[in-house]
Motif scaffolding. Structure first.
Motif, PDB file in Angstrom:
ATOM      1  N   CYS A  94       0.837  -1.199   0.000  1.00 15.91           N
ATOM      2  CA  CYS A  94       0.000   0.000   0.000  1.00 15.91           C
ATOM      3  C   CYS A  94       0.876   1.254   0.000  1.00 15.91           C
ATOM      4  CB  CYS A  94      -0.913   0.001   1.212  1.00 15.91           C
ATOM      5  SG  CYS A  94      -2.071  -1.392   1.246  1.00 15.91           S
ATOM      6  N   THR A 145       2.793  -1.850   4.177  1.00 16.34           N
ATOM      7  CA  THR A 145       3.353  -0.656   3.542  1.00 16.34           C
ATOM      8  C   THR A 145       4.843  -0.875   3.313  1.00 16.34           C
ATOM      9  OG1 THR A 145       3.537   0.285   5.775  1.00 16.34           O
ATOM     10  CG2 THR A 145       1.700   1.036   4.409  1.00 16.34           C
ATOM     11  N   GLN A 177       6.855   4.297   2.342  1.00 14.51           N
ATOM     12  CA  GLN A 177       5.428   4.615   2.269  1.00 14.51           C
ATOM     13  C   GLN A 177       4.755   4.413   3.624  1.00 14.51           C
ATOM     14  OE1 GLN A 177       4.176   5.761  -0.890  1.00 14.51           O
ATOM     15  NE2 GLN A 177       6.409   5.821  -1.073  1.00 14.51           N
ATOM     16  N   TYR A 233       0.727   5.910   3.753  1.00 13.32           N
ATOM     17  CA  TYR A 233      -0.542   5.294   3.386  1.00 13.32           C
ATOM     18  C   TYR A 233      -1.517   5.377   4.560  1.00 13.32           C
ATOM     19  CZ  TYR A 233      -4.162   1.898   2.375  1.00 13.32           C
ATOM     20  OH  TYR A 233      -5.384   1.300   2.184  1.00 13.32           O
TER      21      TYR A 233
END
Length: 542
Positions: free
Chosen positions: A261, A288, A299, A310
């Motif tokens: 993600c 992530t 991320q 995220y």
């Protein structure tokens, strides 16, 4: 700190390269001898291999090539030397990551599908990316030549740092200037070199010329996990339908799925994960990317609420909604930010697991961000086994709801979590809890109580701290009291790193690096927890 590359093709070459990065702040510590690994050897320190769910010195008998015939294209976990390596049984029978084990069938995934590659007992690792609301190309081939040979994709110029695991290269393989092939990134060696596979985890079609474009595989977590298989609409129409409902039966297909993600935008709930065929070997992981072999720029949150990371968010419009509902067993959620908005009079749950029999939830931040009532994590399926560690749960409900709710008959291992500013900390239905083990948790700033004072938590629970006296009652008798906001950096910014001046939670925790059920040795940031001097809560002070 070092990692072991799960792809046998480049094992020794990559190991030598990654060892040079051991001093990087971003690099996550890996499991030592005897510590748990989720499915692959990349979670273990140099010279150790993931065997039977534990990092061991003996090499596995067979390590297939990446992505081919049941091979292992890429790392399973980033901030997780600690995935429990267990199928959910109270006594570990070692059937999690054992390539030769007959894993018990999982219930709750009603997908009746034949077929799949059953030629190898080692599941093929499938990677897909989620870029919320992002249909824009991440990179394209203008002035940047792509060469794909076997599982290697090499670009003549560096790609953007936000390209990583699960992203998809759409390209021309036959020189007619029309897109006809896809390659899925499962590992990043550098900004110009990647390891790739086709949609089924095998070798992609080679190319040395022609145009190419890189997109996220999906534009929402809902699209990536639902039976509708709504891939990113930016792919060519002839290539767009690369996943099907059959692919969600991981047992039949001999797959293990990894959904990466990315923080492209806010991802919108509700998300319900159901109808996946999973078992102790064929698992679903939603995470992530954070490490250099996963993505160029992290991320994931920074151990505190991070706007660029995220985030899964939902506006609550009626009572008893769930932002993320988990109805699939053998599921791991790692490194997400989850939040809810809405009217003060409504109640909701951030992560609900009513039908998940085996749950791993780690390194995540759950924040109510409003006065909406509700629960942070709810595990209510009788007989479930849950492992919950290194999470921050803050202000998820200001009335009549806890940060963590557990059915009395649930088996749970709840380690090193920080619970603050909720109505209650941990609440157990019927106040039973004899199979619920609490170690190194801090719960404070809650309106009612910090730990259920009437619950009979498991023998072996220890080293928990509270603001009230509930960390000193029953089997929590060795806990500490007096926790306050001053022990943390800045609660208003959802920053629950330990404060410089606070001492109550520092060097007072139990060392869980060799814990029987959930051994791990890092904190929510991925920082290593020292052999001596573990802290209590999600953060380890440096």
């Amino acid at each position: 700190m070092t990692t072991c590359l799960p792809s046998a093709i480049k094992f020794f070459l990559f190991l030598a390269t990654m060892s040079l990065l051991a001093g990087c702040d971003l690099f996550i510590s890996r499991g030592g001898d005897g510590q748990a690994c989720f499915q692959q050897s990349d979670e273990c320190q140099a010279g150790l291999f993931c065997i039977d769910g534990r990092c061991q010195s003996q090499a596995p008998e067979e390590e297939p090539d990446a992505g081919v015939d049941g091979g292992d294209p890429g790392p399973v976990d980033d901030n997780d030397p600690a995935d429990a390596g267990d199928d959910g049984d109270v006594v570990d029978d070692g059937d999690d990551a054992d390539p030769g084990d007959d894993a018990d069938d999982a219930d709750g995934a009603d997908v009746e599908i034949d077929g799949g590659d059953q030629g190898s007992s080692v599941p093929v690792q499938i990677y897909r990316s989620v870029g919320p609301q992002n249909t824009t190309a991440l990179a394209s081939g203008a002035g940047n030549t792509l060469t794909i040979t076997a599982d290697s994709a090499i670009f003549s110029n560096p790609l953007p740092d936000n390209v990583g695991q699960g992203d998809v290269i759409q390209y021309d393989s036959d020189g007619d200037l029309a897109a006809d092939s896809l390659a899925f990134i499962f590992e990043r060696d550098s900004a110009t070199e990647y390891l790739v596979a086709n949609a089924d985890g095998g070798l992609p079609t080679g190319t040395t010329e022609g145009p190419w474009t890189i997109y996220r595989a999906y534009t929402s977590l809902t699209n990536a996990t639902s039976a509708q298989n709504k891939e990113n609409t930016s792919f060519d129409d002839l290539l767009e339908d690369f996943d099907s409902v059959q692919d969600k039966d991981l047992i039949a297909r001999n797959f293990a799925w990894n959904i990466a993600c990315y923080g492209d935008a806010i991802d919108l709930g509700p998300v319900r994960i159901e109808y996946w065929g999973t078992d102790a070997t064929h698992r679903l992981r939603i995470f992530t990317p954070v490490l250099p072999h996963e993505v160029g720029s992290s991320q994931r949150h920074q151990g505190k609420w991070t706007e660029s990371a995220y985030t899964l968010e939902m506006t609550i419009t009626e009572n008893y909604q769930n932002v993320l509902r988990l109805d699939t067993p053998y599921l791991h959620i790692d490194g997400l930010q989850i939040t809810k908005l809405g009217e003060e009079s409504l109640t909701a749950t951030l992560v609900s697991a009513p039908d998940t029999t085996n749950l791993w939830l780690s390194n995540s931040i759950l924040w109510g961000s409003s006065s909406v009532g509700g629960t942070g994590i709810s595990v209510s399926n009788i007989g479930s086994v849950a492992r919950i560690w290194n999470n921050v749960i803050y202000q998820v409900g200001l009335f009549d709801a806890p940060a963590i709710f557990l059915a009395g008959e649930v088996t749970a291992y709840i380690y090193n979590n920080t619970l603050f500013g909720n109505y209650r900390g941990i609440y157990v239905a019927d106040h039973i809890g004899t199979q619920i083990t609490l170690i190194n948790n801090v719960s404070a700033g809650n309106s009612d109580y910090d730990f259920d004072p009437a619950a009979s938590f498991a023998v072996g629970s220890s080293h928990n701290c509270s603001a009230d006296d509930s960390a000193t009652l029953g089997n929590l008798s060795d806990g500490c009291t007096g926790v306050s906001a001053s022990d943390f950096t800045d609660q208003s910014a959802v920053d629950f790193h330990l404060s410089a001046g606070g001492t109550l939670l520092k060097n007072t925790g139990a060392d869980l690096s060799a814990d029987e059920q959930l051994p791990f040795a890092n904190d929510i940031d991925g920082d290593p927890r020292p052999a001596a001097g573990w802290d209590i809560g999600a953060d380890q002070s440096l």
